[in-house]
Design a protein around this motif. Sequence first.
Motif, mmCIF file in Angstrom:
data_model
loop_
_atom_site.group_PDB
_atom_site.id
_atom_site.type_symbol
_atom_site.label_atom_id
_atom_site.label_comp_id
_atom_site.label_asym_id
_atom_site.label_seq_id
_atom_site.Cartn_x
_atom_site.Cartn_y
_atom_site.Cartn_z
ATOM 1 N N PRO A 62 -2.683 1.095 4.928
ATOM 2 C CA PRO A 62 -1.283 1.506 4.747
ATOM 3 C C PRO A 62 -1.181 2.910 4.150
ATOM 4 O O PRO A 62 -0.744 3.105 3.014
ATOM 5 C CB PRO A 62 -0.740 0.449 3.784
ATOM 6 C CG PRO A 62 -1.935 0.061 2.964
ATOM 7 C CD PRO A 62 -3.130 0.137 3.894
ATOM 8 N N ASN A 64 -0.120 6.396 2.912
ATOM 9 C CA ASN A 64 1.129 6.967 2.397
ATOM 10 C C ASN A 64 2.159 5.923 1.986
ATOM 11 O O ASN A 64 3.297 6.268 1.664
ATOM 12 C CB ASN A 64 1.764 7.948 3.385
ATOM 13 C CG ASN A 64 0.974 9.232 3.517
ATOM 14 O OD1 ASN A 64 0.276 9.644 2.587
ATOM 15 N ND2 ASN A 64 1.056 9.864 4.674
ATOM 16 N N ASN A 65 1.782 4.649 1.957
ATOM 17 C CA ASN A 65 2.710 3.634 1.477
ATOM 18 C C ASN A 65 3.071 3.879 0.020
ATOM 19 O O ASN A 65 4.186 3.581 -0.414
ATOM 20 C CB ASN A 65 2.094 2.242 1.656
ATOM 21 C CG ASN A 65 3.037 1.123 1.295
ATOM 22 O OD1 ASN A 65 3.125 0.725 0.143
ATOM 23 N ND2 ASN A 65 3.759 0.622 2.282
ATOM 24 N N ASN A 68 6.296 5.614 -1.404
ATOM 25 C CA ASN A 68 7.553 4.897 -1.617
ATOM 26 C C ASN A 68 7.710 4.408 -3.047
ATOM 27 O O ASN A 68 8.769 3.892 -3.407
ATOM 28 C CB ASN A 68 7.631 3.703 -0.671
ATOM 29 C CG ASN A 68 7.540 4.116 0.776
ATOM 30 O OD1 ASN A 68 7.982 5.192 1.159
ATOM 31 N ND2 ASN A 68 6.940 3.264 1.606
ATOM 32 N N PHE A 88 11.898 1.220 7.432
ATOM 33 C CA PHE A 88 11.876 -0.079 6.743
ATOM 34 C C PHE A 88 12.535 -1.186 7.573
ATOM 35 O O PHE A 88 13.369 -1.934 7.100
ATOM 36 C CB PHE A 88 12.538 0.041 5.369
ATOM 37 C CG PHE A 88 11.790 0.948 4.423
ATOM 38 C CD1 PHE A 88 10.656 0.495 3.762
ATOM 39 C CD2 PHE A 88 12.207 2.243 4.209
ATOM 40 C CE1 PHE A 88 9.954 1.321 2.910
ATOM 41 C CE2 PHE A 88 11.511 3.084 3.344
ATOM 42 C CZ PHE A 88 10.376 2.623 2.699
ATOM 43 N N HIS A 137 11.307 -7.991 4.613
ATOM 44 C CA HIS A 137 12.138 -6.813 4.878
ATOM 45 C C HIS A 137 13.631 -7.146 4.847
ATOM 46 O O HIS A 137 14.414 -6.417 4.221
ATOM 47 C CB HIS A 137 11.796 -6.234 6.255
ATOM 48 C CG HIS A 137 10.628 -5.308 6.276
ATOM 49 N ND1 HIS A 137 9.335 -5.755 6.183
ATOM 50 C CD2 HIS A 137 10.555 -3.950 6.365
ATOM 51 C CE1 HIS A 137 8.512 -4.715 6.223
ATOM 52 N NE2 HIS A 137 9.222 -3.617 6.330
ATOM 53 N N ASP A 293 -2.018 10.175 0.809
ATOM 54 C CA ASP A 293 -2.498 9.372 -0.325
ATOM 55 C C ASP A 293 -2.957 10.233 -1.505
ATOM 56 O O ASP A 293 -4.001 9.986 -2.107
ATOM 57 C CB ASP A 293 -3.641 8.449 0.120
ATOM 58 C CG ASP A 293 -3.145 7.211 0.845
ATOM 59 O OD1 ASP A 293 -1.918 7.027 0.924
ATOM 60 O OD2 ASP A 293 -3.983 6.431 1.329
ATOM 61 N N GLY A 472 -1.484 -0.553 -0.553
ATOM 62 C CA GLY A 472 -0.189 -0.950 -0.040
ATOM 63 C C GLY A 472 0.516 -2.039 -0.812
ATOM 64 O O GLY A 472 1.377 -2.731 -0.247
ATOM 65 N N TRP A 476 5.813 -2.898 -2.719
ATOM 66 C CA TRP A 476 6.309 -4.243 -2.436
ATOM 67 C C TRP A 476 6.309 -5.115 -3.689
ATOM 68 O O TRP A 476 7.167 -5.991 -3.829
ATOM 69 C CB TRP A 476 5.479 -4.861 -1.318
ATOM 70 C CG TRP A 476 5.515 -4.011 -0.087
ATOM 71 C CD1 TRP A 476 4.542 -3.161 0.362
ATOM 72 C CD2 TRP A 476 6.619 -3.865 0.810
ATOM 73 N NE1 TRP A 476 4.966 -2.514 1.498
ATOM 74 C CE2 TRP A 476 6.227 -2.927 1.798
ATOM 75 C CE3 TRP A 476 7.877 -4.442 0.889
ATOM 76 C CZ2 TRP A 476 7.081 -2.552 2.850
ATOM 77 C CZ3 TRP A 476 8.727 -4.071 1.930
ATOM 78 C CH2 TRP A 476 8.323 -3.140 2.878
#
Length: 569
Positions: A62, A64-65, A68, A88, A137, A293, A472, A476
């Motif tokens: 993942p 560049n996750n 966020n 998203f 999501h 990253d 990642g 979340w």
Amino acid sequence: MKKNLNPIYIIAFVAAMMAGCADDVLDVKNLSVYNPDDVWNDPTLSNAYLVDLYASTFTGWPVNNGDNADESVGIIGQGLVQTTNNSFKHWPYTNIRRINVLLNDIDEGTLPEATKTAIKAQAHFMRAFHYFKAVVHHGGVPIIKVPQLLTDDLMVPRSSTLACFEFILEDLEQALSGLPDKFVGGDFGRVDKGAAMAFKGRVLLYMASPQFNPSNPYDNSYWQSSYQANLEARNFLESQGYGLMENYSDIWRESANKEVVLATVYRNPVRVNGRQEHCVRPISQSRDCTGSDQPIWKLVETFPMKDGHMPGESPNYTYDLQRFWENRDPRFYDVIVYNGALYELGGQAGRRQYTDTQVGGIADGFGANATFNRSGFYTKKGIQEELPIEQAQLNDVDWVEIRFAEVLFNLAESANEIGNNGEAFEILKLIRERAGIEAGADSNYGLKAGMTRDELREAIYTEKFIEFAFEGKRFWDLRRARKLHTEIHGARKYGLLAKLKDGLDPLSGGFMPEDFDYEITELFNTGQREMFTPEEYYFFPIHRDEIEKNPNLEQNIGWDEGGFNPVID
């Protein structure tokens, strides 16, 4: 990285391609060429169909996750998430339809019953995986259990979020009933019972979370179910030989090691560059790409000292910004590449990475007038340092979708919420012991004794932030905990500016980290400078196109005057 394994799904895919039939058989969206009599009567073609489902279900690293959240460079700007764009969104009904085709048709074929059972079990897992991502999501989505013809009107309304979770769990039970205990050798990379049990624990952790239960975030009954599922997953995995790797860095250096519960397998030259190493490296050691990253200062400063205490709070090690790299948690050196650190890319023994503009150059440097693209750090995680520049895109480090440490964290979090704080505390100690943090006189590895439920919850989140950097998880987890609007919204990001000390000749070379002065510097000093993650982002909108195609779909509350409530409670 040495890989002696031959994942069967790669072999089957290559075989089908060589046979000249893959383009027809795998394109199930074209019903004129999909022939169940061919696919489900032929072991090679049925396996190729399954392989293609794997490829569209399990993606790579993942990259560049962390942009966020508070992990890496990048900002969620105001207006990024809209009902009219793809940011998203997860609407996986093409893949779900193809899985439903398999489940509907396979029993009509002549494959051995054991083969049918194993294929169906894997398909049930993948359907659960897609539905879970959609629910995370958007909340509740339409539940479709049978393949619909492309000419049909798919006017299925959204099911409640609770009903979707129940459906996901039903699929996982179907999977568990047909999966072997463990896939090894040429089958490594397939979903087995251990992976399904671990994923069930993840699903129930989310089901219990504040994201879905805002009015009763920590005392709802789902936490007990989460605890039980994760405890069963841990016990089963340990019985199958899984556990924490002795060395943290070896998780990504040894394919199919004992910590890997479920992985997407990469192998040069068949499948490469899932890590996108050519973009994670500094440009001087890459090929036409860099900047992915990049750790920001928030992540760097979160790593404790090597006795487990936070910088500036350690009774054993002094902390100074000008020597920030000294005496840190051993994971720090496996994750963070800082100015002057050894980073032996291309197999160059003794090579040091510089990020200032004088020694590192503008390409690799954190320019004094930078507005976006240099934090002053790189990451080593998942990087094959031995690859020369011209082979930077041949990285074949497996992406680990589920590792044993996640099961431990999920268990610790659930244990804490049901009152088993001692069990949660012991798990954190295990994580820190493996990391190489010093035990200390109290054998608590720098953890505060007697933490309250709230304090231990925060300790778990912080430890997971460190342990899973660039895997990642952070965004979340913050969203699941409903921390986006309190910890991320309105936040600014910072890097570290390195400047060679006065009197030193930048051309003389051989500089050490202490030969520079350091200053914390804000990134994004023009344009939007603050993260935008309001409370509406706990459930992202369904794309307006889907709403317009299906009048029975209702948009989420807070988006386009929608009225669908995506929470459970």
